[in-house]
Write a protein that holds these residues in place. Structure first.
Motif, short mmCIF file in Angstrom:
data_model
loop_
_atom_site.label_atom_id
_atom_site.label_comp_id
_atom_site.label_asym_id
_atom_site.label_seq_id
_atom_site.Cartn_x
_atom_site.Cartn_y
_atom_site.Cartn_z
N LYS A 122 1.66 6.65 -7.64
CA LYS A 122 1.26 7.47 -7.34
C LYS A 122 1.52 9.08 -7.20
O LYS A 122 1.45 9.94 -7.72
CB LYS A 122 -0.44 6.94 -6.51
CG LYS A 122 -1.14 5.66 -7.07
CD LYS A 122 -2.29 6.08 -6.59
CE LYS A 122 -2.73 4.46 -6.40
NZ LYS A 122 -3.49 4.16 -8.44
N ARG A 123 2.09 9.18 -6.41
CA ARG A 123 2.79 10.75 -5.67
C ARG A 123 3.35 10.75 -6.67
O ARG A 123 3.77 12.24 -6.96
CB ARG A 123 3.05 10.78 -4.51
CG ARG A 123 3.91 11.97 -3.83
CD ARG A 123 4.23 12.12 -3.06
NE ARG A 123 5.36 11.44 -2.80
CZ ARG A 123 5.60 10.61 -1.77
NH1 ARG A 123 4.05 10.17 -1.08
NH2 ARG A 123 6.86 8.91 -1.38
N GLU A 124 4.14 10.17 -6.72
CA GLU A 124 5.76 10.27 -8.43
C GLU A 124 4.95 10.63 -9.67
O GLU A 124 5.10 11.66 -10.15
CB GLU A 124 6.98 9.22 -8.21
CG GLU A 124 7.27 9.17 -6.92
CD GLU A 124 8.27 7.83 -6.86
OE1 GLU A 124 8.50 7.52 -7.95
OE2 GLU A 124 8.63 7.86 -5.81
N ALA A 170 1.09 -1.22 -0.21
CA ALA A 170 0.00 0.03 -0.12
C ALA A 170 0.84 1.33 -0.17
O ALA A 170 0.56 2.56 -0.49
CB ALA A 170 -0.62 -0.05 0.82
N ALA A 171 1.89 1.58 0.54
CA ALA A 171 2.84 2.39 0.71
C ALA A 171 3.25 2.61 -0.26
O ALA A 171 3.72 3.82 -1.05
CB ALA A 171 4.07 2.65 1.88
N GLU A 172 3.80 1.00 -1.15
CA GLU A 172 4.28 1.57 -2.20
C GLU A 172 3.22 2.31 -3.72
O GLU A 172 4.42 3.26 -4.42
CB GLU A 172 5.23 0.26 -2.91
CG GLU A 172 6.44 -0.32 -2.11
CD GLU A 172 7.90 0.46 -2.41
OE1 GLU A 172 7.69 0.91 -3.72
OE2 GLU A 172 8.37 1.22 -1.46
N VAL A 173 2.49 1.78 -3.76
CA VAL A 173 1.32 2.69 -4.23
C VAL A 173 1.73 4.04 -3.74
O VAL A 173 1.22 4.32 -5.18
CB VAL A 173 0.26 1.17 -4.42
CG1 VAL A 173 -0.90 2.05 -4.99
CG2 VAL A 173 0.11 -0.01 -4.60
N ALA A 174 1.25 3.48 -2.89
CA ALA A 174 1.11 5.74 -2.72
C ALA A 174 2.40 6.21 -3.33
O ALA A 174 1.84 7.41 -3.85
CB ALA A 174 0.70 6.06 -1.55
N ARG A 175 3.14 5.94 -3.52
CA ARG A 175 4.38 6.56 -3.45
C ARG A 175 4.41 6.57 -4.94
O ARG A 175 4.63 7.61 -5.17
CB ARG A 175 5.28 5.79 -2.76
CG ARG A 175 6.97 6.26 -3.70
CD ARG A 175 8.37 5.45 -3.39
NE ARG A 175 8.24 4.64 -3.73
CZ ARG A 175 8.58 3.97 -4.98
NH1 ARG A 175 9.18 4.97 -5.57
NH2 ARG A 175 8.66 2.98 -5.54
#
Length: 76
Positions: A14-16, A7-12
């Motif tokens: 998407k932010r990038e 979940a943290a990787e996906v959020a990162r």
């Protein structure tokens, strides 16, 4: 044990991606004439009229560009 947080990787990611899509602000050539353009538009000038007015001031621009600029800058 692997401490992988999907979940943290996906959020990162998407932010990038969102940051990569944002364009840096570059002032428009029309910004220099903002006051006059808005006043002329309020007085009833069309985009083609404004493009001709700008051409007299050595700013070559298509009427569609003027329309987009007016929309973005709150012409009534």
């Amino acid at each position: 044990m692997d401490d992988f947080d999907a979940a943290a990787e996906v959020a990162r990611l998407k932010r990038e991606a969102r940051e990569g899509r944002q364009r840096p602000y570059r002032p428009s050539r029309l910004d220099r004439h903002a006051h006059e353009l808005l006043a002329l538009a309020d007085a009833g000038a069309s985009a083609a009229d404004l493009a001709r007015w700008l051409r007299e001031r050595r700013v070559r621009v298509h009427p569609t560009t003027v329309l987009r600029w007016l929309r973005r800058n709150g012409a009534r």
